[in-house]
Motif scaffolding. Structure first.
Motif, PDB file in Angstrom:
ATOM      1  N   GLY A 494      50.966  38.200  43.694  1.00  0.00           N
ATOM      2  CA  GLY A 494      49.532  38.466  43.785  1.00  0.00           C
ATOM      3  C   GLY A 494      48.853  38.520  42.426  1.00  0.00           C
ATOM      4  O   GLY A 494      47.671  38.184  42.303  1.00  0.00           O
ATOM      5  N   ARG A 495      49.579  38.963  41.401  1.00  0.00           N
ATOM      6  CA  ARG A 495      49.011  39.040  40.052  1.00  0.00           C
ATOM      7  C   ARG A 495      49.201  37.758  39.242  1.00  0.00           C
ATOM      8  O   ARG A 495      48.740  37.687  38.097  1.00  0.00           O
ATOM      9  N   ASP A 497      48.748  34.480  37.435  1.00  0.00           N
ATOM     10  CA  ASP A 497      47.580  33.699  37.028  1.00  0.00           C
ATOM     11  C   ASP A 497      47.830  32.207  37.115  1.00  0.00           C
ATOM     12  O   ASP A 497      46.932  31.405  36.852  1.00  0.00           O
ATOM     13  N   PRO A 501      44.859  31.251  44.354  1.00  0.00           N
ATOM     14  CA  PRO A 501      44.853  32.297  45.385  1.00  0.00           C
ATOM     15  C   PRO A 501      44.733  31.745  46.795  1.00  0.00           C
ATOM     16  O   PRO A 501      45.237  32.351  47.753  1.00  0.00           O
ATOM     17  N   SER A 502      44.087  30.602  46.950  1.00  0.00           N
ATOM     18  CA  SER A 502      43.860  30.049  48.283  1.00  0.00           C
ATOM     19  C   SER A 502      45.155  29.660  48.991  1.00  0.00           C
ATOM     20  O   SER A 502      45.162  29.444  50.207  1.00  0.00           O
ATOM     21  N   ASP A 507      50.409  36.964  50.596  1.00  0.00           N
ATOM     22  CA  ASP A 507      50.115  37.667  51.838  1.00  0.00           C
ATOM     23  C   ASP A 507      51.345  37.645  52.744  1.00  0.00           C
ATOM     24  O   ASP A 507      51.708  36.593  53.281  1.00  0.00           O
ATOM     25  N   TRP A 526      40.020  25.663  41.987  1.00  0.00           N
ATOM     26  CA  TRP A 526      40.569  26.704  41.118  1.00  0.00           C
ATOM     27  C   TRP A 526      41.213  26.090  39.874  1.00  0.00           C
ATOM     28  O   TRP A 526      41.038  26.596  38.767  1.00  0.00           O
TER      29      TRP A 526
END
Length: 558
Positions: A494-495, A497, A501-502, A507, A526
Motif C-alpha cells: 500500500g505504501r 511508490d 494504486p488503480s 486490497d 499514473w
C-alpha cells in the motif's frame, strides 16, 4: 546420432553448447545467427519429454526481446497461441490466467479462498507449451541458423578439459573430439562442466526444500466442472490457464493442452511438489503417493477421479541445487545448470530467456573481438545468482504461507508485483529498441543496482521480497502470527511508490488481478503524472503501448 554441419576435425568452434533443451537450443540459434561458429551437443534423442510449460506474459515479453534483438524471428512464434499453433505445434494449449485455489485437508474448498491473475485482453493469448514439440522445434532452429548439431547417446559428453589459455576440448561417447574457445553448459542438474569443476554448493544454499513427482495425464476434469469450481466467482475459467492447488506443505499444478478448440492434444501436465521435510518420501510408487495425497482433499479427488497417467511418472529427490560460481575461465553454467529452486510461479522459462539475452550479446562480442576474458561475463554471474536467491525467497515464503489463506493472499501479491512490473518493463525496453534499433536500450538496464530485477534501480521495490521472506521466517519460528505477517506485506504494498494504486494489489478483498481497460487507462495516467522517475522511465512506453493496442482493438471491425 544425427550429424550436421562442418567436419569437426577441421573446425575449431568459438562456442560449444552442451545441452539441446530450451535454453541450449535458444542460445545456439542466437549465436549461430550472429556469426559465431557454434557447436551444440545433446546426449538424448529428440523429441523428449520435459515440463516447464507455462508461457506467462513476462516470459513472452522476454522471448520477443531475444527474437528481435538477435534476429531470430522463429523464437517469437512461441509468444502467442496463434504463432505457436501456426508455426510450431497444434498440441499446445492456451494460458489466459494464473489461478490459485487454497485447500484444507478433509474439508470442502472454501469458495472465497482463491486468487487469479488474468492476462490483459489487449495482449494476444499466450500458450501452454507442449515441450516435446517446442524443444524439438528450437533444436531445428539452431540447426537451420547454422549451428553444428550432434544429438543422441553418441553425443553425450564423456571427456572435458578446460584450459584458461587455450580453450576447451570435448570428447563424446561416439569418440568424436571437438575444440572451442568457450563452453556453455546447458545440460541441467548433471551438466558436465558443473560436475567436472566441482561447482555445486553442498548442501544447496536454498532455504526452500522440496521434491516433486509429475507426468502427463488424460481424463482430468476441468476444475470449473467440479462442485467447488462451480461456486467460484473468478473472472476467467480455471481451465483456461495454469491452475495451482495449494495446501499446507505443498502444491499441485494442472496445465491443460486441450483447452483451446484447435488443439490436437488430449493430455494435461500434472505435478505434485511437496516440502520434503513435511512430506518425506516413504518408498511409495508415485501414482500411489499421488492418489493418497489427492484423497485428502475432497475437491481435488473429484477433479482426478477419472484421470490416468499417459506416460511413466517422474519422481525426484530434493529439487534444489545451487552453484558456488556459474562463470569462470572459458565457461558458463546457463539457466537450470546454474541452479534450480521450484517450478512454482512458472519462472523456469523466464530465467532461461533472461540468461540467453544477457549471455548471447557477451559471447557474440567476445567472438568478434577474440577476447574471452572472464570479467566480461561477470554480469551473467551476478544475474543468475540473483535470480536464484530472489526465487528462493519467494518460494520459501509461499510454502510458509500455504498453511493460512490470509497470509498466502498477501505473499502471492509479491509475485504478482514482480511478474506484472517485469512484463511492463521488458515490453517498454522492446518498444524502445523497436524505435531506435540501439542495443544500448538493453545494455543500460544491466547497469543498475539489482541484476535481474523488474525494477533494477528501485531500492523500495527490491526490499519487498526480503521483507516478505523475513515476515514468513517469523511466522515459521512462531514469533509472528500469519495475520500480522499478512498485514505487514499489504501495508508495504500500500505504501509502494512504484505501483499504480488503480491495480488494487494492496486490497486483500480484491482477489482477482484483472487488467480491465479502465484499470490500464488509470495506471497509464499514473505513470505519466505521479510515478517516480525511475518507474516512469521503465514503464511509460509499455503502458502507452497497451493503451494503443486497446484502442486499435476497439476500432477493428467485429
Amino acid at each position: 546420432m544425427n550429424v550436421t554441419g562442418k567436419d569437426s576435425a577441421r573446425t575449431r568452434y568459438e562456442v560449444a553448447v552442451i545441452g539441446g533443451g530450451f535454453a541450449g537450443s535458444l542460445l545456439a540459434a542466437v549465436l549461430a545467427r550472429n556469426g559465431v561458429r557454434t557447436l551444440l551437443v545433446e546426449g538424448e534423442e529428440s523429441p523428449r519429454f520435459a515440463v516447464g510449460e507455462s508461457m506467462v506474459p513476462y516470459t513472452a515479453a522476454l522471448a520477443r526481446v531475444v527474437a528481435r534483438r538477435y534476429g531470430v524471428p522463429e523464437i517469437e512464434h512461441l509468444t502467442s497461441l496463434e504463432g505457436v499453433r501456426r508455426e510450431v505445434s497444434s498440441r499446445c494449449g492456451v494460458l489466459r490466467n494464473m489461478g490459485f485455489v487454497h485447500h484444507r485437508p478433509h474439508l470442502r474448498q472454501h469458495p472465497g479462498e482463491i486468487y487469479q491473475v488474468v492476462n490483459p485482453s489487449v495482449v494476444p493469448p499466450v500458450p501452454h507449451l507442449f515441450r516435446e514439440d517446442v524443444d524439438a522445434h528450437l533444436l531445428g532452429v539452431a540447426r537451420r541458423r547454422g549451428a553444428d548439431v550432434r544429438t543422441g547417446p553418441g553425443a553425450r559428453v564423456e571427456g572435458l578439459r578446460i584450459d584458461p589459455d587455450t580453450g576447451v576440448s570435448l570428447r563424446t561417447a561416439a569418440g568424436e573430439e571437438f575444440t572451442a574457445e568457450y563452453v556453455v553448459d546447458a545440460g541441467g542438474r548433471h551438466g558436465p562442466v558443473a560436475q567436472e569443476l566441482g561447482l555445486r554448493e553442498k548442501p544447496a544454499r536454498a532455504r526452500h526444500h522440496s521434491r516433486t513427482l509429475f507426468t502427463h495425464m488424460t481424463g482430468v476434469t476441468p476444475y470449473d466442472a467440479t462442485v467447488a469450481g462451480r461456486l467460484h466467482d473468478q473472472p476467467s475459467p480455471w481451465h483456461q490457464g495454469t491452475l495451482h492447488h495449494v495446501f499446507d506443505g505443498g502444491w499441485l499444478w494442472v496445465i491443460p493442452f486441450d483447452n483451446q478448440p484447435r488443439s490436437t492434444n488430449s493430455v494435461c501436465s500434472v505435478g505434485l511438489t511437496l516440502d520434503a521435510r513435511r512430506h518425506p518420501a516413504r518408498g511409495l510408487a508415485p501414482q500411489e503417493e499421488f492418489d493418497r495425497l489427492v484423497a485428502r482433499f475432497p475437491d481435488l479427488a473429484e477433479q482426478f477421479r477419472h484421470a490416468e497417467s499417459a506416460r511413466p511418472w517422474t519422481a525426484t529427490g530434493r529439487l534444489q541445487y545451487s552453484s558456488k560460481r556459474v562463470v569462470g575461465d572459458r565457461y558458463c553454467l546457463a539457466s537450470h545448470t546454474a541452479g534450480f529452486v521450484d517450478p512454482l510461479y512458472s519462472r523456469g522459462l523466464a530465467h532461461s530467456l533472461e540468461v540467453v539475452n544477457a549471455l548471447g550479446r557477451r559471447l557474440i562480442d567476445a567472438a568478434h573481438e577474440g577476447d574471452w576474458s572472464t570479467g566480461r561475463f561477470q554480469y551473467v554471474e551476478d544475474l543468475q545468482q540473483a535470480l536464484f536467491d530472489a526465487h528462493d525467497d519467494l518460494v520459501y515464503a509461499s510454502f510458509v504461507s500455504f498453511r493460512d489463506f490470509e497470509l498466502f493472499n498477501a505473499v502471492v501479491r509479491t509475485w504478482t508485483v514482480s511478474t506484472v512490473l517485469g512484463a511492463l518493463a521488458v515490453e517498454n525496453a522492446c518498444a524502445a529498441y523497436g524505435r531506435s534499433g540501439d542495443d544500448a536500450v538493453f545494455r543500460d538496464l544491466e547497469q543498475a543496482r539489482y541484476p535481474g530485477s523488474p525494477l533494477p534501480g528501485s531500492a523500495h521495490y527490491n526490499s519487498l521480497g526480503s521483507l516478505t521472506r523475513t515476515l514468513c521466517e517469523e511466522v515459521e519460528a512462531g514469533t509472528r502470527t500469519p495475520r500480522a505477517a499478512a498485514d505487514g506485506i499489504f501495508d508495504a504494498i500500500g505504501r509502494a511508490d512504484y505501483l499504480p494504486p488503480s491495480l488494487g494489489l494492496a486490497d486483500p478483498a480484491d482477489r482477482f488481478f484483472h487488467n480491465t481497460p479502465a484499470r490500464i487507462a488509470r495506471a497509464a495516467r499514473w505513470v505519466r503524472t505521479d510515478a517516480p522517475d525511475e518507474v516512469g522511465a521503465l514503464l511509460k512506453g509499455a503502458m502507452g503501448g497497451l493503451i494503443r493496442e486497446r484502442l486499435r482493438g476497439v476500432r477493428r471491425p467485429g
